[in-house]
Design an enzyme around this catalytic site. Structure first.
Site, mmCIF file in Angstrom:
data_model
loop_
_atom_site.group_PDB
_atom_site.id
_atom_site.type_symbol
_atom_site.label_atom_id
_atom_site.label_comp_id
_atom_site.label_asym_id
_atom_site.label_seq_id
_atom_site.Cartn_x
_atom_site.Cartn_y
_atom_site.Cartn_z
ATOM 1 C CD GLU A 260 72.526 72.313 -24.942
ATOM 2 O OE1 GLU A 260 72.951 71.552 -24.053
ATOM 3 O OE2 GLU A 260 72.169 71.917 -26.060
ATOM 4 C CB CYS A 294 78.079 72.029 -18.806
ATOM 5 S SG CYS A 294 78.650 71.731 -20.479
HETATM 6 P P1 NAD Z 1 74.728 81.744 -15.520
HETATM 7 O O1 NAD Z 1 73.438 81.026 -15.466
HETATM 8 O O2 NAD Z 1 75.137 82.565 -14.358
HETATM 9 O O3 NAD Z 1 74.725 82.743 -16.796
HETATM 10 C C1 NAD Z 1 74.549 82.253 -18.095
HETATM 11 C C2 NAD Z 1 74.041 83.353 -18.994
HETATM 12 O O4 NAD Z 1 72.706 83.665 -18.644
HETATM 13 C C3 NAD Z 1 74.826 84.666 -18.892
HETATM 14 O O5 NAD Z 1 74.982 85.225 -20.179
HETATM 15 C C4 NAD Z 1 73.903 85.521 -18.055
HETATM 16 O O6 NAD Z 1 74.121 86.887 -18.256
HETATM 17 C C5 NAD Z 1 72.556 85.059 -18.593
HETATM 18 N N1 NAD Z 1 71.394 85.400 -17.763
HETATM 19 C C6 NAD Z 1 71.249 85.264 -16.431
HETATM 20 N N2 NAD Z 1 70.031 85.715 -16.034
HETATM 21 C C7 NAD Z 1 69.391 86.137 -17.170
HETATM 22 C C8 NAD Z 1 68.114 86.704 -17.417
HETATM 23 N N3 NAD Z 1 67.246 86.951 -16.445
HETATM 24 N N4 NAD Z 1 67.787 87.011 -18.686
HETATM 25 C C9 NAD Z 1 68.656 86.763 -19.698
HETATM 26 N N5 NAD Z 1 69.890 86.250 -19.518
HETATM 27 C C10 NAD Z 1 70.246 85.930 -18.265
HETATM 28 O O7 NAD Z 1 75.849 80.655 -15.879
HETATM 29 P P2 NAD Z 1 77.439 80.804 -15.903
HETATM 30 O O8 NAD Z 1 77.940 80.923 -14.518
HETATM 31 O O9 NAD Z 1 77.842 81.832 -16.917
HETATM 32 O O10 NAD Z 1 77.852 79.380 -16.520
HETATM 33 C C11 NAD Z 1 77.999 78.215 -15.752
HETATM 34 C C12 NAD Z 1 76.772 77.329 -15.878
HETATM 35 O O11 NAD Z 1 76.513 77.062 -17.254
HETATM 36 C C13 NAD Z 1 76.980 75.969 -15.237
HETATM 37 O O12 NAD Z 1 75.801 75.602 -14.578
HETATM 38 C C14 NAD Z 1 77.247 75.062 -16.431
HETATM 39 O O13 NAD Z 1 76.943 73.697 -16.183
HETATM 40 C C15 NAD Z 1 76.341 75.659 -17.451
HETATM 41 N N6 NAD Z 1 76.745 75.311 -18.810
HETATM 42 C C16 NAD Z 1 75.989 74.405 -19.482
HETATM 43 C C17 NAD Z 1 76.352 74.004 -20.758
HETATM 44 C C18 NAD Z 1 75.554 72.979 -21.499
HETATM 45 O O14 NAD Z 1 75.736 72.875 -22.716
HETATM 46 N N7 NAD Z 1 74.696 72.209 -20.869
HETATM 47 C C19 NAD Z 1 77.497 74.566 -21.359
HETATM 48 C C20 NAD Z 1 78.236 75.494 -20.647
HETATM 49 C C21 NAD Z 1 77.840 75.873 -19.377
#
Ligand code: NAD
Length: 503
Positions: A260, A294
């Site tokens: 997502e 998002c």
């Molecule tokens: P992010 O990608 O920085 O982090 C998201 C999660 O991924 C965090 O828990 C982070 O610790 C984890 N992560 C990062 N690298 C990893 C790795 N190598 N291994 C395992 N886990 C890892 O995102 P963010 O800044 O927390 O959130 C914002 C983003 O999320 C925006 O792009 C938004 O659109 C998206 N989002 C999407 C949805 C959806 O349902 N489509 C919902 C909410 C947020």
């Protein structure tokens, strides 16, 4: 007593929670700050790979027991979990606001979404239906059934620190899975409070180890988790950058991922639109959650006949948006999550100007201890590369169009495919938008904006948004494995497709 004390968040907290309680951890100290005030809310001693290994062992043992519980009985425990969330809704909603920065009404709404997910999952627990088929062989019966998968790894983003977990956890639990939640390091306290409330219910029902939480670094705990073959499903919510990496790693081990990821959502406003609902729909989509959803509205396409009047209205509404501490009544926009987010907003503004965008209103940060910025409206053109990217901030690009099909094509001409909307009173325009020639997004709305989905539908998006579906409809299938069964109740052994093998 403060919200934090009532939720049991005083003192240094552990970053590993399993089997009904906190484990001892000795990683780095993680500090969580209120993005509106700069106040230190709490500290968490992060967990490492050693604690992760113990948690996997607990989750494996719990799975053997949990999968034996009939699904409707699992639903009964989720019903109790929903009740526990109801009891703590006010405190948990306030904590979401204090730690993430969304306004209180949205913080409470987020917890309500988790409660709704629990209610939905209770019903689902009696409806995990397979199909039956007619066998081509006499005296045979065919059907399919759905079994639990095992341990689900849940990776969540900062912007929905409670509900994104619930979209996954409530459904995974009734499916018979156990889970390990790795939340964003930007919102650890909400994760701990949420986990404690739910795990208390599971432990009281004799099922510790179904819900597990680990707060640790991406490079160690995160990487170990996504590479781990003992986790058949990784459900990851976050940026497209993260999802591309996680999806690749999980695919390499032929595991399943449910992604997502980021959006770049647009609203089309036809010339016959009811502007009395279109304008607030646009403003909520673009400024709500300070543009950190998002599904936030990032682009609008205005029919040229009404463009000037809509832009005038938006400019005047934008000037009235109240920005401040999201716990205070009357505030519509809280802060961005941290200083990095403000820097990204400022750098986007520089790029916008370099690429020929015109800032119509907003375009600056606010002084003070918090990470506040002004909502920004930009007159944009299709040659601007930045409009193709998701900037996680309240920046809205305005385009005009004369032909609906052209507007739809331009709306679709981005790599992301999460949410989309049209405002129109024309049946023909709305059906065109919803048809196979229309929006290419996972969500397409008419006369409501791009954000604020209900949980009854499957939620998710196409293209670089990752293709995953969570929450309602048949999204539960992602958390189970399908098995096709053929039963022979005859005295013969006919082979399918008329094959003969006489021995
Ligand atoms: P992010 O990608 O920085 O982090 C998201 C999660 O991924 C965090 O828990 C982070 O610790 C984890 N992560 C990062 N690298 C990893 C790795 N190598 N291994 C395992 N886990 C890892 O995102 P963010 O800044 O927390 O959130 C914002 C983003 O999320 C925006 O792009 C938004 O659109 C998206 N989002 C999407 C949805 C959806 O349902 N489509 C919902 C909410 C947020």
């Amino acid at each position: 007593m403060s919200v934090l004390s009532r939720l049991g968040l005083d003192g240094e907290l552990s970053g590993a929670w399993s089997n009904g309680g906190a484990m001892s951890t000795n990683g780095e100290l993680l500090e969580s700050y209120n993005p509106a005030t700069g106040e230190l809310l709490g500290t968490v001693r992060m967990a490492g790979v050693e604690e992760y290994e113990s948690i996997v062992a607990n989750a494996q043992a719990a799975f053997k027991k949990w999968r034996m519980v009939p699904a409707p009985k699992r639903g009964e425990i989720i019903r109790q979990a929903g009740e526990a969330l109801r009891r703590h809704k006010d405190d948990l909603g306030a904590l979401v606001t204090m730690e993430m920065g969304k306004i209180l009404s949205e913080g409470l709404g987020e917890v309500q979404e988790s409660i709704d997910m629990a209610d939905l999952a209770v019903g689902m627990s009696r409806q995990l239906c397979g199909q039956t088929m007619h066998s081509e062989r006499p005296g045979h019966r065919m059907y399919e059934q759905w079994h639990p998968l095992g341990i689900v790894g849940i990776i969540t983003a900062f912007n929905f620190p409670n509900a994104v977990w619930a979209w996954n956890a409530m459904v995974a639990a009734i499916a018979g899975d156990t889970m390990i939640w790795k939340p964003s390091l930007k919102t650890p306290l909400t994760a701990i409070a949420t986990h404690k409330i739910i795990d208390e219910v599971f432990t009281a029902n004799g099922h510790p180890g179904v819900m597990n939480l680990i707060i640790g670094a991406d490079a160690t705990v995160g990487e170990t988790m996504i590479h781990d073959r003992r986790l058949p499903l990784i459900s990851a919510t976050g940026s497209t950058r993260m999802g591309r990496h996680v999806g690749t790693v999980v695919a390499q081990r032929l595991g399943r991922s449910l992604l997502e990821l980021g959006g770049n959502n647009a609203i089309i406003v036809e010339k016959d639109a009811d502007l009395g609902i279109a304008v607030p729909g646009i403003v909520f989509g673009a400024c709500g959650t300070s543009g950190q959803r998002c599904t936030s509205t990032r682009r609008i396409y205005l029919h040229e006949d009404i463009a000037d009047s809509v832009i005038d209205k938006l400019v005047s509404v934008y000037k009235t948006i109240t920005i401040g501490n999201p716990l205070d009544g009357g505030i519509l926009m809280g802060p961005l999550i941290d200083e990095d987010a403000v820097k990204m907003y400022e750098s986007a503004l520089e790029t916008i100007q370099a690429q020929g965008g015109e800032i119509l209103v907003g375009g600056e940060r606010l002084d003070g201890p918090g990470h506040f910025v002004k909502p920004t409206l930009v007159r944009a053109h299709d040659g601007m590369d930045i409009v193709k990217h998701e900037t996680f901030a309240p920046i809205l690009y305005v385009f005009t169009y004369s032909d609906l099909e052209d507007a739809i094509a331009r709306q679709n001409d981005v790599d992301q495919g999460l949410s989309s909307a049209i405002f129109t009173n024309s049946f023909r325009a709305s059906e065109t938008f919803l048809s196979h020639m229309g929006s290419d997004c996972g969500i397409a709305n008419v006369n409501i904006g791009t954000s604020g989905a209900e949980i009854g539908g499957a939620f998710g998006g196409e293209k670089e948004t990752g293709g995953g579906r969570e929450a309602g409809s048949d999204a539960w299938k992602a958390y189970m494995r399908r098995q096709t069964n053929t039963l022979n109740w005859s005295t013969d052994l006919p082979l399918a497709q008329g094959v003969r093998f006489d021995v």
